[in-house]
Design an enzyme around this catalytic site. Structure first.
Site, PDB file in Angstrom:
ATOM      1  N   ASP A 451       0.817  -1.222   0.000  1.00 47.69           N
ATOM      2  CA  ASP A 451       0.000   0.000   0.000  1.00 47.69           C
ATOM      3  C   ASP A 451       0.844   1.262   0.000  1.00 47.69           C
ATOM      4  O   ASP A 451       0.397   2.314  -0.469  1.00 47.69           O
ATOM      5  CB  ASP A 451      -1.031   0.004   1.143  1.00 47.69           C
ATOM      6  CG  ASP A 451      -0.441  -0.265   2.497  1.00 47.69           C
ATOM      7  OD1 ASP A 451       0.778  -0.441   2.601  1.00 47.69           O
ATOM      8  OD2 ASP A 451      -1.210  -0.300   3.470  1.00 47.69           O
TER       9      ASP A 451
HETATM   10  C1  LAN Z   1       3.454  -0.911  10.251  1.00 46.83           C
HETATM   11  C2  LAN Z   1       3.310   0.515   9.920  1.00 46.83           C
HETATM   12  C3  LAN Z   1       2.701   0.827   8.591  1.00 46.83           C
HETATM   13  C4  LAN Z   1       1.743  -0.251   8.123  1.00 46.83           C
HETATM   14  C5  LAN Z   1       0.819   0.198   6.967  1.00 46.83           C
HETATM   15  C6  LAN Z   1       1.556   0.739   5.754  1.00 46.83           C
HETATM   16  C7  LAN Z   1      -0.108   1.313   7.451  1.00 46.83           C
HETATM   17  C8  LAN Z   1      -0.030  -1.006   6.573  1.00 46.83           C
HETATM   18  O1  LAN Z   1      -1.017  -0.633   5.655  1.00 46.83           O
HETATM   19  C9  LAN Z   1       0.815  -2.183   6.176  1.00 46.83           C
HETATM   20  C10 LAN Z   1       1.687  -2.635   7.355  1.00 46.83           C
HETATM   21  C11 LAN Z   1       2.585  -1.526   7.935  1.00 46.83           C
HETATM   22  C12 LAN Z   1       3.778  -1.351   7.017  1.00 46.83           C
HETATM   23  C13 LAN Z   1       3.141  -1.902   9.311  1.00 46.83           C
HETATM   24  C14 LAN Z   1       3.449  -3.314   9.652  1.00 46.83           C
HETATM   25  C15 LAN Z   1       3.804  -3.628  11.126  1.00 46.83           C
HETATM   26  C16 LAN Z   1       4.603  -2.536  11.805  1.00 46.83           C
HETATM   27  C17 LAN Z   1       5.920  -2.336  11.079  1.00 46.83           C
HETATM   28  C18 LAN Z   1       3.758  -1.242  11.703  1.00 46.83           C
HETATM   29  C19 LAN Z   1       2.405  -1.317  12.360  1.00 46.83           C
HETATM   30  C20 LAN Z   1       4.574  -0.306  12.565  1.00 46.83           C
HETATM   31  C21 LAN Z   1       5.110  -1.186  13.725  1.00 46.83           C
HETATM   32  C22 LAN Z   1       4.885  -2.666  13.321  1.00 46.83           C
HETATM   33  C23 LAN Z   1       6.041  -3.606  13.755  1.00 46.83           C
HETATM   34  C24 LAN Z   1       5.701  -5.026  13.399  1.00 46.83           C
HETATM   35  C25 LAN Z   1       6.318  -3.520  15.241  1.00 46.83           C
HETATM   36  C26 LAN Z   1       7.132  -4.656  15.794  1.00 46.83           C
HETATM   37  C27 LAN Z   1       6.314  -5.663  16.530  1.00 46.83           C
HETATM   38  C28 LAN Z   1       5.894  -6.931  16.162  1.00 46.83           C
HETATM   39  C29 LAN Z   1       4.716  -7.523  16.778  1.00 46.83           C
HETATM   40  C30 LAN Z   1       6.554  -7.835  15.194  1.00 46.83           C
END
Ligand code: LAN
Length: 722
Positions: A451
């Site tokens: 996305d």
């Molecule tokens: C994010 C941040 C952005 C988010 C979007 C782009 C909004 C989404 O549409 C796709 C997934 C994504 C890229 C995403 C995936 C998981 C993240 C990186 C996070 C929510 C920010 C923090 C999280 C990360 C996994 C934190 C570490 C903890 C774990 C449980 C593995």
């Protein structure tokens, strides 16, 4: 960001006037200026002041009479927050389990903690303690848990708070009420064992040997969701080596403070499956228990065929691969700090790799009004900037000459942030191609997200094609590269996942060892990601109708089928990356509309709109709680939220909901919350991940409110509304 009262003057802070945010190619680093000359030469900007919560002069406006005026005032304010390199920066806090990994890793590896960080992290944690019991939860709006409380207690002790400090006394009492740190979830067990205040015997195995399996094995870690894969990689490495910090007086004290019984008397093998009730979200399944039982036997066997050594070697190779492919940023903060530990153990404190890894820690630190936090990624640069540009263009603000410069800067930033290479040794490192994609934050981080690449290309196309005054910075060959990546990402169910296509069965969720998160084992298709890809491809086709057109038509068909199938019985779509049904329903309805489906001609859109209308609150707004994401059913927030309201309105307007009245009432709510400066105050937390952890997207209160207001003005000929 949190709606609780900010700046508590009783807690010691640094001199906030000395902090500066430096930006270079999207990289954001906060610096504390000690030297008075530096202060003179580098004045504090509005961006700095806004995010730290310091007052600054901003234009004020008369109460707007129309939605367009309100949108324009909102953008006038928000424009001031665009940074010198063209992006919108922002806080990305929320999770409360990130700082502990950082501080424990710094302590073990003897990385000095800068004094300004020390003071500001203490301030942040004290501000974020739950007022009632003094504990911390998984995220800033969560109830206190053992994970949050034990880990942040340890942080404050490392940072120098005395065990008799009132904050420590209160949080320790809460921890003990929960039975002490013995019942901390597995990630906590890992960090405490690394610190030498938990025994490695108290952990279920994290076998690095999994990396030696051939890829066709259904539970090969290369098939896991990327975050889970790259977190269990260094965890497995550290577990395999069972290395712990040397014992210091602090470690000895912590061993006594964290538990309700003497440390020496703890039965560690029993502790493995002891997870506190308050923490549990995804309990161990029978299958996982059985696997753990077998693996515990394996751990007792001698190192057969040298498998442990081989697997540690393989793991470290992969760790290096990730470091090199991300310029030592790593995908996110959890594996970043695990790599600090692994590199220290494998290569030593004087190695080049350790030096490079240390230099990237600052990228994750953010100074907010309540102190210093660790961000969920190294920022939200591409995501927030692309949406801002899309909003400004759609609602006509980008045509105003006073906004031209801002749009040109946004385009320059997006051009710079496009990923211009594929990962090195991609196959060997289980990575997919990235050439031409956009990630969520910066180019250096280097991960494509479906996305993010979609909103990236959509923003660039709009900026370059719709605005007469912008240069064509990205030639069509580089846009084709983005499309090539997107076209390679469709899942067999027609949907699109986050970083990669789904590589493993969802049955792997039965092996989810993390207890506090759901849906972490493999990639899934998401309505949000699918919708973003669909609208991006549609936008692209407007200007490049011939490029891979036949394939696209097939992709559209399957993706639409996925969207229909993922609609809930009551009409909403479940959102995995923000709260929750209002968020995902907006994306779904927007993309259906791009295929001509609206309230009048589509049962699916009608059901979606009716669902949203049924959730409108008395005051005209929408307010959804993060509990929706936990439970999978719509849970109202006690108050309307401007962000949920904007999402619902954008959905209804995209779906061409036939009755203006509920839409106008929503618009009026958003306007009523706007301050004379054009800004909106922070309300409840907006984002989420893995079902159970909330995360802040403070720029959403600008981007989507402005977008909804401007869109309303455009559709309804900007009537007088106040
Ligand atoms: C994010 C941040 C952005 C988010 C979007 C782009 C909004 C989404 O549409 C796709 C997934 C994504 C890229 C995403 C995936 C998981 C993240 C990186 C996070 C929510 C920010 C923090 C999280 C990360 C996994 C934190 C570490 C903890 C774990 C449980 C593995």
């Amino acid at each position: 960001m949190h709606s609780k009262p900010i700046i508590n003057s009783d807690i010691k802070s640094t001199d906030l006037n000395r902090w500066r945010l430096k930006v270079e190619h999207g990289r954001q680093t906060w610096h504390y200026l000690e030297n008075d000359d530096e202060i003179k030469n580098w004045p504090q900007s509005i961006v700095d002041k806004y995010w730290i919560g310091l007052p600054f002069q901003s234009k004020t406006f008369e109460k707007p009479k129309t939605a367009f005026e309100a949108a324009r005032n909102g953008f006038e304010f928000f424009k001031q927050l665009q940074t010198a390199d063209g992006h919108w920066a922002g806080e990305y806090g929320g999770p409360m389990f990130l700082i502990p990994g950082l501080i424990i890793a710094m302590y073990i590896t003897h990385i000095p903690i800068p004094e300004a960080w020390r003071i500001e992290i203490i301030r942040y944690l004290i501000n974020k303690a739950n007022p009632v019991d003094g504990g911390w939860g998984l995220h800033i709006e969560h109830h206190s848990t053992v994970f949050g409380t034990a880990m942040n207690y340890v942080v404050l002790r490392i940072l120098g708070l005395d065990p008799d400090h009132p904050v420590m006394v209160k949080s320790r009492a809460t921890l003990h009420k929960f039975g002490g740190a013995i019942g901390v979830p597995s990630w906590g067990k890992f960090w405490l064992a690394s610190l030498n205040v938990y025994d490695w015997e108290g952990l279920n195995p994290i076998p690095p040997e999994l990396w030696l399996l051939p890829y066709f094995v259904p539970f090969h870690p290369g098939r896991f969701w990327i975050h889970t894969r790259v977190i269990y990689l260094p965890m497995g490495y550290c577990y395999g080596r069972r290395l712990s910090a040397e014992i210091t007086p602090l470690i000895e004290q912590l061993r006594q403070e964290l538990y309700v019984q003497p440390y020496e008397t703890i039965n560690w093998s029993k502790a493995r499956n002891n997870i506190a009730e308050v923490d549990l979200y995804a309990p161990h399944t029978k299958l996982l228990k059985f696997c753990n039982f077998m693996l515990n036997i394996y751990e007792k066997l001698p190192n057969i065929f040298g498998l442990r050594d081989l697997s540690l070697q393989e793991s470290y190779e992969l760790i290096k691969c990730e470091d090199e492919n991300t310029d030592y940023l790593d995908i996110a903060p959890v594996n970043k700090v695990l790599h600090i530990l692994s590199t220290y153990y494998e290569e030593g404190p004087d190695s080049e790799a350790f030096k490079l890894a240390k230099e990237r820690l600052i990228d994750y630190m953010w100074l907010g009004p309540e102190g210093m936090m660790m961000s969920g990624t190294n920022g939200t640069q591409v995501w927030d900037t692309a949406f801002t540009a899309l909003a400004a263009i759609e609602i006509g603000l980008a045509d105003d000459p006073s906004n031209h410069q801002s749009m040109i800067h946004a385009l320059e930033f997006l051009e710079d942030a496009q990923i211009k290479k594929n990962p090195k040794d991609s196959k060997r490192c289980y990575r997919d191609n990235t050439l031409g994609a956009w990630g969520f934050s910066t180019r250096d981080q280097g991960y494509n997200v479906s996305d993010c690449a979609s909103v990236g290309i959509k923003a660039v196309l709009n900026l370059q094609k719709k605005l007469s005054y912008t240069p064509d910075l990205i030639p069509k060959e580089r846009l084709y590269q983005t499309i090539d990546i997107l076209l390679s990402m469709q899942n067999t169910d027609g949907g699109f996942a986050s970083y990669e296509r789904t590589r493993g069965s969802k049955l792997l969720e039965w092996l989810n060892p993390a207890e506090v998160f759901g849906n972490i084992m493999v990639e899934y298709s998401y309505p949000e990601c699918t919708s973003c890809v669909l609208t991006a491809l549609k936008t692209f086709q407007k200007w490049y109708p011939d490029y891979r057109a036949d394939e696209m038509n097939q992709i559209f068909k399957n993706a639409l089928k996925y969207l229909y199938n993922s609609q809930y019985e009551d009409g909403g779509w479940y959102g995995s990356w923000a709260i929750c049904f209002t968020y995902a329903s907006m994306f779904a309805i927007q993309s259906l509309e791009s295929f001509g489906e609206t309230y009048e001609n589509s049962q699916v859109v009608k059901k979606g709109c009716d669902f949203l209308i049924s959730k409108q609150k008395e005051d005209g707004g929408w307010g959804e709680s993060y509990k929706s994401c936990e439970t999978g059913t719509y849970v109202h927030h006690e108050n309307s939220q401007v962000v949920n309201t904007a999402w619902a309105l954008l959905a209804l307007m995209a779906g061409k909901y036939p009755n203006e009245e509920p839409i106008r009432r929503g618009i009026q709510l958003i306007v009523s919350r706007q301050l004379p400066t054009g800004e909106w105050k922070q309300e409840a937390i907006e984002g989420v991940f893995n079902k159970n952890c909330a995360i802040s997207y403070p720029n959403y209160k600008f981007i989507f409110t402005i977008w909804a207001l401007g869109k309303y003005a455009k559709i309804y000929n900007n009537p007088v509304i106040c």
